[in-house]
Design an enzyme around this catalytic site. Structure first.
Site, PDB file in Angstrom:
ATOM      1  N   SER A 159      15.909  -1.912  45.841  1.00 53.59           N
ATOM      2  CA  SER A 159      15.515  -1.423  47.155  1.00 53.59           C
ATOM      3  C   SER A 159      16.734  -1.413  48.073  1.00 53.59           C
ATOM      4  O   SER A 159      17.711  -2.102  47.825  1.00 53.59           O
ATOM      5  CB  SER A 159      14.441  -2.327  47.753  1.00 53.59           C
ATOM      6  OG  SER A 159      15.038  -3.526  48.222  1.00 53.59           O
ATOM      7  N   LYS A 160      16.603  -0.632  49.134  1.00 56.57           N
ATOM      8  CA  LYS A 160      17.732  -0.534  50.059  1.00 56.57           C
ATOM      9  C   LYS A 160      18.041  -1.884  50.695  1.00 56.57           C
ATOM     10  O   LYS A 160      19.166  -2.171  51.050  1.00 56.57           O
ATOM     11  CB  LYS A 160      17.411   0.471  51.167  1.00 56.57           C
ATOM     12  CG  LYS A 160      17.488   1.871  50.653  1.00 56.57           C
ATOM     13  CD  LYS A 160      17.905   2.835  51.729  1.00 56.57           C
ATOM     14  CE  LYS A 160      18.130   4.185  51.075  1.00 56.57           C
ATOM     15  NZ  LYS A 160      18.241   5.258  51.994  1.00 56.57           N
ATOM     16  N   ARG A 161      17.022  -2.676  50.856  1.00 60.46           N
ATOM     17  CA  ARG A 161      17.234  -3.979  51.471  1.00 60.46           C
ATOM     18  C   ARG A 161      18.160  -4.851  50.631  1.00 60.46           C
ATOM     19  O   ARG A 161      18.940  -5.617  51.140  1.00 60.46           O
ATOM     20  CB  ARG A 161      15.893  -4.697  51.641  1.00 60.46           C
ATOM     21  CG  ARG A 161      15.326  -4.640  53.027  1.00 60.46           C
ATOM     22  CD  ARG A 161      14.025  -5.431  53.111  1.00 60.46           C
ATOM     23  NE  ARG A 161      13.065  -5.026  52.096  1.00 60.46           N
ATOM     24  CZ  ARG A 161      12.728  -5.767  51.050  1.00 60.46           C
ATOM     25  NH1 ARG A 161      13.262  -6.950  50.858  1.00 60.46           N
ATOM     26  NH2 ARG A 161      11.838  -5.327  50.187  1.00 60.46           N
ATOM     27  N   GLU A 162      18.005  -4.729  49.332  1.00 64.65           N
ATOM     28  CA  GLU A 162      18.747  -5.633  48.446  1.00 64.65           C
ATOM     29  C   GLU A 162      20.220  -5.283  48.312  1.00 64.65           C
ATOM     30  O   GLU A 162      21.040  -6.128  48.085  1.00 64.65           O
ATOM     31  CB  GLU A 162      18.109  -5.648  47.062  1.00 64.65           C
ATOM     32  CG  GLU A 162      16.807  -6.383  47.066  1.00 64.65           C
ATOM     33  CD  GLU A 162      16.088  -6.193  45.754  1.00 64.65           C
ATOM     34  OE1 GLU A 162      15.796  -7.204  45.113  1.00 64.65           O
ATOM     35  OE2 GLU A 162      15.829  -5.041  45.379  1.00 64.65           O
ATOM     36  N   ALA A 163      20.530  -4.026  48.386  1.00 67.59           N
ATOM     37  CA  ALA A 163      21.922  -3.635  48.210  1.00 67.59           C
ATOM     38  C   ALA A 163      22.164  -2.371  49.011  1.00 67.59           C
ATOM     39  O   ALA A 163      21.266  -1.577  49.196  1.00 67.59           O
ATOM     40  CB  ALA A 163      22.204  -3.372  46.745  1.00 67.59           C
TER      41      ALA A 163
END
Ligand code: GLU
Length: 520
Positions: free
Chosen positions: A254-258
């Site tokens: 997900s965008k949050r993770e990387a």
């Protein structure tokens, strides 16, 4: 005779290059290079509403940043161009005509509502919801009538309904599907634009593509494409559909993770070699005990068949670590070059030209600990600042030494009469050329040989000074560091004194000593 390997990366320019796309590009590039073949870039821009030149530029920039070069494609040309699909429309038209004439494709006039209504009907009947093939078997007269009434239709592929298709996949082994489960998919839209699957097959065929590595989200497309290749009387390329990259939680990244846009890593100061190396490991391994390798080493071993079949997890901490590992391997001059774009406004441009030794020494002081190039902006701030103010941590430490102002004033007086290098912007080339920082890697200068005192000698004198005044050396260093850098962290304290030079070091010590300090 086996054809010379030809592989391609075929991005749709509808956004930046993401981590997943970069990995696809990298594996195709590596396979082509490892097999002594050709790597080409093809731009799949037939979705005109979503494609943009800006995205194309950004994708090319990201590939270049990663060090992925192409033999044929945009900006390079080649014998199989053009390499933008929207410039190949006449080629697709020729293939479409041929498929219609052979009965492998047909014109369908169904409206979006009719298609949807057909899907729902199939679903209600407990069947697989898809286009209900309502215009598959129209007579010529019926088609002509519908065309007159509704205008040109779309071209659909006539999917064989009685065939089990086996796809030999280099990653998954043989996979098969009953083709009746697949749509009569749209090849060409009513406006004449080909869809992805159709243009992709025509281009892979025309461009002589022999192997395709791509994400497993394309597996169903693989079946569709393989059947179309057969209908065109040609062998499909050898496909490898590889698992998605997973996030820390084991789910889709997900965008949050990387920050999945590759150029964000550039902007944050990750080293491109490290990002390249790290992406390589998201599905492939060099060896059981080595994670860091050069491109040449990788190419000696890389084989598509060895790409793993399990999704690998993206781990930003490991990527950062790897960036730091590559950063430590750079030569001092290379590190300075890399750091330069990240320290605008922090290190004066002129310093790079007139005092390269000073800049190199300063940058090298952090080489052991930094991971990202962008960290240098924050780290080097104290060196060229007009003045520094102690931060909160430094203040806390200062509060513990009520005698600090006097110590600082006395130490300033000592430095004022010591042979320190000149301060920026004065010429200090001789000093920086003689003393290579960080000082831990440096030996004391043999007496009488140095143009000034080096960090080792500065430390020895400071210790003697502390002893003489009865100041515990361990307590003296905190206010000195606070005065010189404003912080409690940083490189060796006497590297700091050396880098600042006499005038500035004395100024800063006196500034913090303030009015309350007594002269020595
Ligand atoms: N344009 C397609 C994509 O970006 C290419 C897929 C393929 O490699 O065939 O997903």
């Amino acid at each position: 005779m086996t054809a010379r390997p030809r592989l391609r990366f075929a991005p749709s320019p509808t956004g930046p290059l993401h981590l997943g796309g970069a990995r696809t590009a990298l594996y195709n590039w590596a396979a082509a290079r490892a097999m002594g073949g050709t790597f080409l870039l093809r731009i799949e821009d037939t979705d005109q509403a979503r494609s943009s030149e800006q995205s194309l530029r950004i994708i090319l920039e990201a590939l270049r940043w990663l060090g992925i070069d192409w033999d044929e494609g945009p900006e390079r040309g080649g014998d199989h161009g053009p390499y933008l699909q929207t410039e190949r429309l006449d080629i697709y038209r020729r293939y479409a005509d041929r498929l219609v004439a052979a009965g492998h494709a047909y014109e369908c006039f169904a409206t979006a509502e009719e298609v949807e209504e057909g899907r729902q009907r199939l679903q209600a009947a407990g069947e697989r919801p898809m286009y209900d093939r309502r215009h598959r078997d129209l007579s010529d007269a019926e088609r002509d009538a519908l065309r007159r009434e509704r205008g040109p239709g779309s071209l659909r592929f006539r999917m064989p309904l009685d065939q089990v298709q086996v796809l030999p996949d280099l990653s998954k082994g043989d996979v098969s599907i009953n083709l009746a489960e697949l749509d009569d998919w749209v090849m060409v839209r009513p406006d004449g634009m080909p869809t992805y699957n159709f243009a992709c097959v025509v281009d892979d065929l025309e461009m002589g593509i022999t192997h395709v590595v791509r994400g497993e989200e394309h597996l169903m497309n693989g079946f569709k494409q393989a059947v179309l290749f057969e209908r065109l009387g040609a062998e499909p390329p050898r496909y490898a559909h590889i698992p998605l990259i997973l996030g820390a939680g084991g789910k889709k990244l997900s965008k949050r993770e990387a920050s999945v846009d590759v150029l964000e890593y550039r902007d944050k100061g990750y080293l491109p070699e490290a990002v390249f190396n790290y992406i390589t490991l998201l599905g492939w391994s060099f060896s059981g005990d080595r994670d860091v390798f050069t491109k040449a080493e990788m190419l000696e071993r890389f084989r598509i068949e060895d790409i793993g079949t399990k999704g690998s997890r993206f781990d930003d901490a490991k990527l950062r670590w790897m960036s730091g590992d590559y950063l430590r391997r750079l030569s001092a001059d290379e590190l300075v070059e890399r750091v330069r774009p990240f320290v605008h406004g922090v290190v004066p441009d002129a310093a790079f030209e007139t005092q390269p030794g000073l800049v190199r020494n300063a940058v090298r002081c952090y080489q052991e600990r930094a991971e990202l190039l962008a960290e240098f902006a924050e780290k080097l701030g104290w060196l060229f600042a007009d003045r520094v103010e102690p931060d909160d941590d430094a203040r806390k430490k200062l509060a513990k030494s009520p005698d600090a102002p006097r110590w600082l004033a006395d130490y300033a007086a000592l430095l004022e009469t010591s042979a320190l290098p000149p301060s920026w912007p004065d010429d200090r080339t001789a000093a920086d050329a003689f003393f290579e920082l960080p000082s831990s890697a440096d030996r004391p200068a043999p007496a009488g040989t140095a143009p000034c005192l080096g960090p080792r000698e500065l430390e020895a004198r400071c210790r003697a000074f502390a002893e003489e005044r009865g100041i515990p050396f361990g307590q003296l260093v905190h206010p000195v560091r606070a005065a010189l850098t404003g912080t409690t962290k940083g490189p060796g304290l006497f590297d700091v004194v050396f880098l600042l030079g006499r005038r500035v070091a004395v100024e800063r010590l006196r500034a913090l000593a303030g009015g309350s300090a007594q002269p020595a």
